[in-house]
Design an enzyme around this catalytic site. Sequence first.
Site, short mmCIF file in Angstrom:
data_model
loop_
_atom_site.label_atom_id
_atom_site.label_comp_id
_atom_site.label_asym_id
_atom_site.label_seq_id
_atom_site.Cartn_x
_atom_site.Cartn_y
_atom_site.Cartn_z
N ASP A 186 2.33 2.03 3.41
CA ASP A 186 3.32 1.14 4.04
C ASP A 186 4.74 1.58 3.74
O ASP A 186 5.66 1.29 4.50
CB ASP A 186 3.23 -0.30 3.49
CG ASP A 186 1.83 -0.81 3.41
OD1 ASP A 186 1.04 -0.49 4.30
OD2 ASP A 186 1.53 -1.53 2.42
N HIS A 213 0.89 -1.17 0.00
CA HIS A 213 0.00 0.00 0.00
C HIS A 213 0.92 1.22 0.00
O HIS A 213 2.01 1.17 0.60
CB HIS A 213 -0.83 0.13 1.27
CG HIS A 213 -1.76 -0.98 1.60
ND1 HIS A 213 -1.39 -2.09 2.30
CD2 HIS A 213 -3.09 -1.10 1.39
CE1 HIS A 213 -2.44 -2.87 2.48
NE2 HIS A 213 -3.49 -2.29 1.95
C1 XUL Z 1 -7.55 -6.26 4.85
C2 XUL Z 1 -6.85 -6.74 3.66
C3 XUL Z 1 -6.05 -5.72 2.95
C4 XUL Z 1 -6.01 -5.89 1.47
C5 XUL Z 1 -5.28 -4.78 0.74
O1 XUL Z 1 -8.24 -7.22 5.53
O2 XUL Z 1 -6.91 -7.89 3.33
O3 XUL Z 1 -4.79 -5.70 3.50
O4 XUL Z 1 -5.41 -7.11 1.11
O5 XUL Z 1 -5.72 -3.52 1.11
#
Ligand code: XUL
EC number: 5.3.1.5
Length: 434
Positions: A103, A100
């Site tokens: 992160d 993300h």
């Molecule tokens: C949350 C989840 C996220 C997604 C990406 O439960 O799975 O981390 O994978 O945003």
Amino acid sequence: MTEFFADIAPVRYEGPDSANPLAFRHYNPDEIVMGKRMEDHLRFAVAYWHSFAWEGNDPFGGQTLIRPWQPQDDMARAKVKADAAFEMFDILGVPYFCWHDADIRPEAATFAESLRNFEEIIDYFLAKMESRKTRLLWGTANMFSHRRWMAGASTNPDPDVFAYAAATVKTCMDATHRMGGQNYVLWGGREGYETLLNTDMGRELDHMGRFLNMVVDYKHKIGFKGAILVEPKPQEPSKHQYDFDAATCIGFLRKYGLEGEVKLNLEQGHAILAGHSFEHEIAVAAAEGMLGSIDMNRNDYQSGWDTDQFPNNVPEVALCYYHILRAGGFTTGGTNFDAKLRRQSLDATDLIAAHVGGMDICARGLKAAAAMIEDGGLETALRDRYAGWDSDHGQGILESDLDSLFARVLAGEIDPQPRSGRQEMLENHVNRFV
Ligand code: XUL
Ligand code: CO
């Protein structure tokens, strides 16, 4: 080498009899399974967020994991974090990772400043990737942690938040494209509601549909060849999430004309929260040609939370890969460990061991799934069960109508005879392989 992984050697395949806790006993990247290298079947990815950004917090307590790149509010330390991350990719030999925006870069006071931080880290990643085999499985935007997203991103009652989300996703898609990412993922943690008393659901869904159409348009505009994926989850953090499960997402995608453009990133823990098995979710997506990628992390079956644990159950994992292989295997997708350590697992060794275990369990699952496919017993049983539909008689029934079927049943020409579903025999059959 950073200090963090200094004492840890690259993990090698040593075979099933090895007692080395940091060796693969089953994951052998070059081993051929159903005509393809194991690495190319499984396409493992490390999740940057859980492995490097998460600090061990839970709803009842704060940080337990102490890392050299903390506090995570500074660009120099963001680079130390990236150094450690790429060292771990090398140690594990994983072909992919996922991030993300939040992160990998510190959030700054303005959008423009945060973007500068983000782009600097993307450049830093790209330089590291020049001399390595690790690639990007997918990028995504974190549009659920910062307080601006508390009432949703594309489903926010405030149009300015929708616009901010659009700007954010554009930057994350650009970066994913630059890095040669295989997919771009959208998971809507706050796209849902806390109470229907303050929620106009129809309007919010229309906005989410519009947003996703903008994402698809932008994908074509920049020539991104990867897949756009949405990730179903029924709740947590929202009381109710609009991307509830695979079937709900598929209905949503069809309603907004996106069924040919968007596929699904399915997660085992989310399937469990929705009251489904993981193979159910995979089979639903596969039946609709919308299987994209998987997050292979489970929940604790008793806690009712999304505990994001590494997989450790071969029979469960085998059935998942069975359905993936039946659907033709991954194309742009892969096996992402959206999994985190337990908060008492403090050490670098724990982080490596968690991935080694997860990769080995998946390798065992894959091999069992391939053996089931090659044996063909399940497929034969399935074919036999539906054989009636392959006959002219069966096809004639489908092409018929209520009146003529009524007449044939009334005349006694059609008189169904119940047959065993053979569930126990099929379960016994599977147990020969897992
Ligand atoms: C949350 C989840 C996220 C997604 C990406 O439960 O799975 O981390 O994978 O945003
Ligand atoms: Co996930």
